[in-house]
Design a protein around this motif. Sequence first.
Motif, PDB file in Angstrom:
ATOM      1  N   ARG A 148     -32.180  33.663  -8.035  1.00 55.73           N
ATOM      2  CA  ARG A 148     -33.100  34.443  -7.199  1.00 55.73           C
ATOM      3  C   ARG A 148     -33.792  35.462  -8.107  1.00 55.73           C
ATOM      4  O   ARG A 148     -33.249  35.874  -9.133  1.00 55.73           O
ATOM      5  N   MET A 149     -34.968  35.888  -7.691  1.00 53.92           N
ATOM      6  CA  MET A 149     -35.744  36.840  -8.484  1.00 53.92           C
ATOM      7  C   MET A 149     -36.128  38.033  -7.621  1.00 53.92           C
ATOM      8  O   MET A 149     -36.116  37.963  -6.395  1.00 53.92           O
ATOM      9  N   MET A 150     -36.507  39.129  -8.309  1.00 48.89           N
ATOM     10  CA  MET A 150     -36.980  40.290  -7.561  1.00 48.89           C
ATOM     11  C   MET A 150     -37.995  41.056  -8.390  1.00 48.89           C
ATOM     12  O   MET A 150     -37.851  41.197  -9.611  1.00 48.89           O
ATOM     13  N   MET A 151     -39.036  41.542  -7.711  1.00 56.60           N
ATOM     14  CA  MET A 151     -40.071  42.346  -8.343  1.00 56.60           C
ATOM     15  C   MET A 151     -40.627  43.314  -7.313  1.00 56.60           C
ATOM     16  O   MET A 151     -40.436  43.136  -6.098  1.00 56.60           O
ATOM     17  N   PRO A 152     -41.320  44.371  -7.742  1.00 52.12           N
ATOM     18  CA  PRO A 152     -41.962  45.277  -6.780  1.00 52.12           C
ATOM     19  C   PRO A 152     -43.116  44.568  -6.067  1.00 52.12           C
ATOM     20  O   PRO A 152     -43.761  43.686  -6.630  1.00 52.12           O
ATOM     21  N   ASN A 153     -43.361  44.966  -4.851  1.00 47.31           N
ATOM     22  CA  ASN A 153     -44.502  44.414  -4.111  1.00 47.31           C
ATOM     23  C   ASN A 153     -45.736  45.256  -4.430  1.00 47.31           C
ATOM     24  O   ASN A 153     -46.163  46.105  -3.656  1.00 47.31           O
ATOM     25  N   TYR A 154     -46.319  44.983  -5.593  1.00 49.87           N
ATOM     26  CA  TYR A 154     -47.510  45.712  -6.022  1.00 49.87           C
ATOM     27  C   TYR A 154     -48.684  45.408  -5.097  1.00 49.87           C
ATOM     28  O   TYR A 154     -48.754  44.339  -4.475  1.00 49.87           O
ATOM     29  N   ARG A 155     -49.634  46.315  -5.063  1.00 49.76           N
ATOM     30  CA  ARG A 155     -50.804  46.134  -4.211  1.00 49.76           C
ATOM     31  C   ARG A 155     -51.552  44.846  -4.534  1.00 49.76           C
ATOM     32  O   ARG A 155     -52.079  44.163  -3.643  1.00 49.76           O
ATOM     33  N   SER A 156     -51.618  44.499  -5.816  1.00 50.48           N
ATOM     34  CA  SER A 156     -52.416  43.346  -6.231  1.00 50.48           C
ATOM     35  C   SER A 156     -51.737  41.997  -5.972  1.00 50.48           C
ATOM     36  O   SER A 156     -52.326  40.947  -6.228  1.00 50.48           O
ATOM     37  N   VAL A 157     -50.508  42.003  -5.457  1.00 54.12           N
ATOM     38  CA  VAL A 157     -49.868  40.744  -5.068  1.00 54.12           C
ATOM     39  C   VAL A 157     -50.578  40.220  -3.821  1.00 54.12           C
ATOM     40  O   VAL A 157     -50.684  40.917  -2.812  1.00 54.12           O
ATOM     41  N   ASN A 158     -51.068  39.005  -3.895  1.00 58.13           N
ATOM     42  CA  ASN A 158     -51.802  38.407  -2.773  1.00 58.13           C
ATOM     43  C   ASN A 158     -50.804  37.815  -1.781  1.00 58.13           C
ATOM     44  O   ASN A 158     -50.351  36.675  -1.938  1.00 58.13           O
ATOM     45  N   GLU A 159     -50.464  38.576  -0.756  1.00 57.90           N
ATOM     46  CA  GLU A 159     -49.424  38.161   0.186  1.00 57.90           C
ATOM     47  C   GLU A 159     -49.827  36.917   0.975  1.00 57.90           C
ATOM     48  O   GLU A 159     -48.981  36.069   1.290  1.00 57.90           O
ATOM     49  N   ARG A 160     -51.110  36.806   1.307  1.00 58.35           N
ATOM     50  CA  ARG A 160     -51.559  35.639   2.078  1.00 58.35           C
ATOM     51  C   ARG A 160     -51.526  34.378   1.215  1.00 58.35           C
ATOM     52  O   ARG A 160     -51.046  33.324   1.643  1.00 58.35           O
ATOM     53  N   LYS A 161     -52.030  34.480   0.003  1.00 60.91           N
ATOM     54  CA  LYS A 161     -52.076  33.315  -0.882  1.00 60.91           C
ATOM     55  C   LYS A 161     -50.690  32.770  -1.184  1.00 60.91           C
ATOM     56  O   LYS A 161     -50.475  31.546  -1.189  1.00 60.91           O
ATOM     57  N   TYR A 162     -49.731  33.668  -1.422  1.00 60.73           N
ATOM     58  CA  TYR A 162     -48.395  33.245  -1.818  1.00 60.73           C
ATOM     59  C   TYR A 162     -47.398  33.235  -0.655  1.00 60.73           C
ATOM     60  O   TYR A 162     -46.205  33.024  -0.855  1.00 60.73           O
ATOM     61  N   VAL A 163     -47.894  33.464   0.545  1.00 56.42           N
ATOM     62  CA  VAL A 163     -47.114  33.361   1.786  1.00 56.42           C
ATOM     63  C   VAL A 163     -45.846  34.210   1.721  1.00 56.42           C
ATOM     64  O   VAL A 163     -44.718  33.701   1.813  1.00 56.42           O
ATOM     65  N   LEU A 164     -46.020  35.511   1.559  1.00 56.38           N
ATOM     66  CA  LEU A 164     -44.887  36.430   1.593  1.00 56.38           C
ATOM     67  C   LEU A 164     -44.467  36.642   3.043  1.00 56.38           C
ATOM     68  O   LEU A 164     -45.306  36.854   3.927  1.00 56.38           O
ATOM     69  N   ARG A 165     -43.181  36.593   3.292  1.00 61.72           N
ATOM     70  CA  ARG A 165     -42.646  36.765   4.642  1.00 61.72           C
ATOM     71  C   ARG A 165     -41.657  37.919   4.679  1.00 61.72           C
ATOM     72  O   ARG A 165     -40.906  38.132   3.717  1.00 61.72           O
ATOM     73  N   ASP A 166     -41.646  38.648   5.789  1.00 59.56           N
ATOM     74  CA  ASP A 166     -40.688  39.738   5.959  1.00 59.56           C
ATOM     75  C   ASP A 166     -39.279  39.171   6.051  1.00 59.56           C
ATOM     76  O   ASP A 166     -39.043  38.124   6.673  1.00 59.56           O
TER      77      ASP A 166
END
Length: 483
Positions: A30-48
């Motif tokens: 598993r990996m972890m990184m900060p959710n920076y503003r420039s992360v494209n949540e829609r493109k990469y399908v980030l889910r809560d």
Amino acid sequence: EVAPFIGGGRLAATAGSLPKALKDLGHDIRMMMPNYRSVNERKYVLRDVIRLKDMPINFAQQQLRASGKSAFLPDSKVQIYFLDYKPYFDRLSLYHDPKTKKAYADNGERFLFFALGCLETLKLLHWQPDIIHCNDWQTALIPVLLRTVYKNDPFFKSVHVLLTVHNLADQGDFPADILAQGNIPAAQIYPGLEEQLNGKANFLKAGLLNADLFNIAGEAYAKSVQQNAALTFGLAEVLRARRKGLIGVSSGVDTVLWNPETSPHLEHHFTSANFSGKLQNKKSFCEANGLVFDERIPLLAVQIKANASHAADELERVLQRVLNKNQVVLFGTCEGKLQKAAAKFMKSHAGRFLFKTEFDEQFRHRLMAAADSFLLPVCDDSEPESYLQAMQYGTIPITFEHMSYTEAVIDYTDKPAAATGFVYSSCKGETMAKAVESAVALFTDKKNWVKIMKNAMKKDNSWNSAAEKYTRLYTQLVMNGRK
């Protein structure tokens, strides 16, 4: 930093490629990184992630609330978590204010908070890893926290920490009282080798002192830093103290992305058995960029980094000396004297010299495929993976002997039959120029030049190879513990 979500340097490239190769070897990762503003949540399908919503993190004598989101590393089944805390990570840039060009004053707080968030996330997910693999100063406080704040937490009793250092020069220096905000004692493990360096809290030094095992990216570079204190940027004493735990591991290159047979960036594909496509790429590149195409003249690609301004004088001398027998493309970021010199060369060597400060990924691929040789004229180890990329395209690297991954470059002067490039021993312009001239001399010997091209392309610089080496490190760490 994890590519392709954010970042374009060595750390991001490693984090975006190594986990895939480890997953292919059967690791549960598993990996972890900060959710920076420039992360494209829609493109990469980030889910809560419900169980990570409003997780409490004790920080600076208060309880802050952060949340977690998840996605998958593209083209893989590697799950990645994003620590979402707007006050620290919802910013225009990762580390620097784009207006002032200065580092954010609270960078120390931001990444201490991130380290705490990583550990709290593991507990809330009920996922106990055997190994926590940290990278550079940004996560170097995780092993410190495990030896202090979480020392008696049974959840982490069997966890081991490997710290990989990609850049010894970038250490994370912050005010000396920063550690107190995470309830970390000021001195650790080794008497007289506290986490401070030059009166500041040094995150990388702290990690090196507390990690169970650490490695430096590049086998040859790991040996060099033990022999040459100047390459350690003040960390020589720490490296001596932990010398039993210092291991060099070569990184890799994305052999799918940098594949001359299939790359979507190239106009003409080619193989190590047929270089006609490479010559066509050279012709197309020259014509598209105002250079005179002449297959008899070697095309030298020279990459310059913004933090290599100290090498401006030496590089200018190199260019003055080699332009008579080479076409040169200087690309990257430079300013001041070198920028003025480049503008002068554009006029005095029209058709033979190109200077590019702005370019996209396609330009980079097409240049690497067109060039005959590649020079990275710096001695501060910035972005050495560039010459691994060059080798994928049969472009001969000319590199400094103390840089990371130089074990991949076998010097023609020493071993002509097995050679994959040219290695110079000093950052003086004279030495670099001689290495370039050696390459020019060999270029006229087509039989041997093709042989060195084939050697370079056949060299296994894949992430699969690197993952196997890291697997051996993980096994060693679990079996034998701290070194």
